[in-house]
Design a protein around this motif. Structure first.
Motif, mmCIF file in Angstrom:
data_model
loop_
_atom_site.group_PDB
_atom_site.id
_atom_site.type_symbol
_atom_site.label_atom_id
_atom_site.label_comp_id
_atom_site.label_asym_id
_atom_site.label_seq_id
_atom_site.Cartn_x
_atom_site.Cartn_y
_atom_site.Cartn_z
ATOM 1 N N MET A 10 2.249 17.704 -12.217
ATOM 2 C CA MET A 10 2.149 19.115 -11.827
ATOM 3 C C MET A 10 3.342 19.908 -12.338
ATOM 4 S SD MET A 10 -0.674 19.610 -10.303
ATOM 5 C CE MET A 10 -0.333 21.203 -9.581
ATOM 6 N N ARG A 11 4.551 19.385 -12.197
ATOM 7 C CA ARG A 11 5.742 20.086 -12.690
ATOM 8 C C ARG A 11 5.699 20.221 -14.204
ATOM 9 N NH1 ARG A 11 10.403 17.004 -9.073
ATOM 10 N NH2 ARG A 11 9.797 17.927 -7.050
ATOM 11 N N SER A 12 5.243 19.220 -14.876
ATOM 12 C CA SER A 12 5.149 19.290 -16.328
ATOM 13 C C SER A 12 4.183 20.373 -16.758
ATOM 14 C CB SER A 12 4.698 17.939 -16.876
ATOM 15 O OG SER A 12 4.495 18.000 -18.259
ATOM 16 N N SER A 13 3.099 20.559 -16.051
ATOM 17 C CA SER A 13 2.137 21.596 -16.406
ATOM 18 C C SER A 13 2.711 22.986 -16.149
ATOM 19 C CB SER A 13 0.851 21.408 -15.603
ATOM 20 O OG SER A 13 1.119 21.509 -14.204
ATOM 21 N N LEU A 14 3.483 23.143 -15.050
ATOM 22 C CA LEU A 14 4.100 24.441 -14.780
ATOM 23 C C LEU A 14 5.140 24.790 -15.835
ATOM 24 C CD1 LEU A 14 4.570 24.248 -10.889
ATOM 25 C CD2 LEU A 14 2.903 25.627 -12.164
ATOM 26 N N PHE A 15 5.946 23.807 -16.214
ATOM 27 C CA PHE A 15 6.962 24.042 -17.241
ATOM 28 C C PHE A 15 6.321 24.418 -18.579
ATOM 29 C CE2 PHE A 15 9.675 22.433 -20.669
ATOM 30 C CZ PHE A 15 10.833 23.168 -20.429
ATOM 31 N N LYS B 281 0.824 -1.203 0.000
ATOM 32 C CA LYS B 281 0.000 0.000 0.000
ATOM 33 C C LYS B 281 0.863 1.261 0.000
ATOM 34 C CE LYS B 281 -4.098 -1.874 2.298
ATOM 35 N NZ LYS B 281 -4.952 -1.804 3.517
ATOM 36 N N VAL B 282 1.944 1.245 0.825
ATOM 37 C CA VAL B 282 2.825 2.406 0.893
ATOM 38 C C VAL B 282 3.524 2.637 -0.444
ATOM 39 C CG1 VAL B 282 4.890 3.339 1.986
ATOM 40 C CG2 VAL B 282 3.150 2.215 3.378
ATOM 41 N N LYS B 283 4.007 1.560 -1.054
ATOM 42 C CA LYS B 283 4.664 1.694 -2.355
ATOM 43 C C LYS B 283 3.697 2.223 -3.414
ATOM 44 C CE LYS B 283 8.198 -1.868 -1.749
ATOM 45 N NZ LYS B 283 8.746 -3.158 -2.262
ATOM 46 N N LYS B 284 2.496 1.742 -3.382
ATOM 47 C CA LYS B 284 1.510 2.202 -4.348
ATOM 48 C C LYS B 284 1.186 3.672 -4.132
ATOM 49 C CE LYS B 284 -3.091 1.085 -6.134
ATOM 50 N NZ LYS B 284 -4.278 0.183 -5.996
ATOM 51 N N TYR B 285 1.096 4.090 -2.857
ATOM 52 C CA TYR B 285 0.814 5.498 -2.545
ATOM 53 C C TYR B 285 1.954 6.402 -3.007
ATOM 54 C CZ TYR B 285 0.165 9.712 0.249
ATOM 55 O OH TYR B 285 0.043 11.010 0.654
ATOM 56 N N ASN B 286 3.185 5.979 -2.710
ATOM 57 C CA ASN B 286 4.339 6.789 -3.128
ATOM 58 C C ASN B 286 4.424 6.896 -4.645
ATOM 59 O OD1 ASN B 286 5.062 7.170 -0.454
ATOM 60 N ND2 ASN B 286 6.449 5.390 -0.432
ATOM 61 N N LYS B 287 4.117 5.838 -5.325
ATOM 62 C CA LYS B 287 4.154 5.862 -6.783
ATOM 63 C C LYS B 287 3.113 6.823 -7.340
ATOM 64 C CE LYS B 287 3.957 2.773 -10.793
ATOM 65 N NZ LYS B 287 3.793 1.358 -11.230
ATOM 66 N N GLN B 288 1.938 6.805 -6.752
ATOM 67 C CA GLN B 288 0.880 7.713 -7.211
ATOM 68 C C GLN B 288 1.255 9.170 -6.929
ATOM 69 O OE1 GLN B 288 -2.644 6.300 -5.221
ATOM 70 N NE2 GLN B 288 -3.003 4.648 -6.698
ATOM 71 N N MET B 289 1.866 9.437 -5.764
ATOM 72 C CA MET B 289 2.272 10.806 -5.440
ATOM 73 C C MET B 289 3.385 11.285 -6.373
ATOM 74 S SD MET B 289 0.363 11.988 -3.113
ATOM 75 C CE MET B 289 1.320 13.447 -2.728
ATOM 76 N N LYS B 290 4.316 10.401 -6.679
ATOM 77 C CA LYS B 290 5.396 10.761 -7.595
ATOM 78 C C LYS B 290 4.851 11.090 -8.974
ATOM 79 C CE LYS B 290 9.753 9.003 -9.430
ATOM 80 N NZ LYS B 290 10.702 7.842 -9.435
ATOM 81 N N GLN B 291 3.910 10.283 -9.439
ATOM 82 C CA GLN B 291 3.294 10.542 -10.735
ATOM 83 C C GLN B 291 2.540 11.866 -10.725
ATOM 84 O OE1 GLN B 291 3.753 8.676 -13.366
ATOM 85 N NE2 GLN B 291 2.389 9.802 -14.752
ATOM 86 N N LEU B 292 1.885 12.162 -9.602
ATOM 87 C CA LEU B 292 1.150 13.427 -9.503
ATOM 88 C C LEU B 292 2.096 14.621 -9.514
ATOM 89 C CD1 LEU B 292 -1.566 14.829 -9.101
ATOM 90 C CD2 LEU B 292 -1.281 14.534 -6.630
ATOM 91 N N ARG B 293 3.231 14.513 -8.807
ATOM 92 C CA ARG B 293 4.198 15.617 -8.805
ATOM 93 C C ARG B 293 4.757 15.844 -10.205
ATOM 94 N NH1 ARG B 293 6.150 12.849 -4.041
ATOM 95 N NH2 ARG B 293 5.417 13.926 -2.136
ATOM 96 N N MET B 294 5.059 14.782 -10.913
ATOM 97 C CA MET B 294 5.594 14.926 -12.263
ATOM 98 C C MET B 294 4.572 15.602 -13.178
ATOM 99 S SD MET B 294 7.555 11.279 -12.792
ATOM 100 C CE MET B 294 7.987 11.694 -14.467
#
Length: 279
Positions: free
Chosen positions: A234-239, A219-232
């Motif tokens: 968000m950063r892609s949209s700002l760029f 569950k923790v690995k899945k959560y971290n993966k989803q958060m990492k994908q979300l950050r990427m």
């Protein structure tokens, strides 16, 4: 002419006469005296209603079945037409005698000790417990294969390949009749098989804890993966917004080129250079 005044044609009169004669013959054929009287005499023609089948004479009882015709022998005794005892009757008698001579095996109930021949648990699961000792809501409850695998951490091979294979009964799925049939196992036998696999209840509890820890890590690995994908994302949209924003050049001083007779100036914020001629 009929009572209503209608005049029948010759064809209709002929058909009516044929039907009348046919009905009279059918009536005479059914008027047979009771077969158990001294004489079986037909009230219509005074003769016995006898039917001959494969050389044996039978009396039509008029009730939908046939009786063998009794024949009086020379000594005044009544014997059955044909053979006194047929081969089929002899064979049936042998089968009946064999069935009566089969020994009955009694089982001893594991709970009360009484002897019994057949019970629900013994017939379906081979568990020697009589019906009066069956505890269908407790020790002798039934459990589905899916629930047994989840609760006792058993695999398919533990049910089917490990000797002896666990016996089960099939029932329709109560949630949806279109789904496959459920396999119901005896809870007592499933618990015994779990002890064979894991050795003790403590080991089974430890395996449950390990499985729960693996689930938490997953569950923790899945959560971290989803958060990492979300950050990427968000950063892609700002760029993308930053690169698409309008850039206004701020040029510095002009430089005159004598050979080409033109001027050049460079943007102070980016390396863009523009060459032009003055009129």
């Amino acid at each position: 002419m009929s009572s209503t005044g209608r005049v029948f044609t010759e064809a209709e009169k002929a058909r009516m006469e044929r039907n009348r004669i046919k009905a009279l013959h059918l009536r005479q054929a059914k008027l047979v005296a009771h077969p158990y009287q001294k004489k079986n005499v037909n009230s219509a023609d005074g003769e016995e209603s006898v039917i001959k089948v494969q050389g044996t004479k039978y009396i039509d009882s008029g009730g939908g079945f046939l009786l063998e015709q009794p024949v009086i022998s020379t000594n005044g005794q009544a014997i059955t037409a044909g053979k006194e005892i047929s081969d089929s009757n002899t064979e049936a008698a042998k089968v009946l005698n064999d069935a009566l001579s089969i020994p009955v095996t009694f089982e001893e109930c594991l709970d009360c000790g009484d002897a019994f021949v057949e019970s629900y648990l013994f017939s379906n699961f081979g568990h020697a417990v009589c019906d009066k000792c069956r505890d269908q809501d407790g020790r002798h409850a039934l459990i589905t294969r899916t629930e047994a695998k989840a609760e006792y951490l058993l695999k398919d091979c533990d049910f089917d390949r490990r000797e002896p294979p666990l016996r089960y009964i099939s029932r329709k799925n109560p949630h949806n009749v279109r789904w496959g049939e459920m396999k119901l196992y005896l809870l007592l036998q499933v618990e015994r098989r779990a002890m064979e696999v894991w050795g003790s209840e403590e080991e089974l509890s430890r395996q449950h804890e390990l499985l729960e820890e693996k689930r938490e890590v997953t569950k923790v690995k899945k959560y971290n993966k989803q958060m990492k994908q979300l950050r990427m994302e968000m950063r892609s949209s700002l760029f993308t917004k930053e690169t698409k924003s309008t850039h206004e050049h701020e040029f510095g001083a002009d430089t005159y080129n004598e050979e080409d007779d033109n001027y050049t100036h460079t943007c102070l914020k980016c390396p863009y250079t523009e060459t032009y001629e003055k009129m």
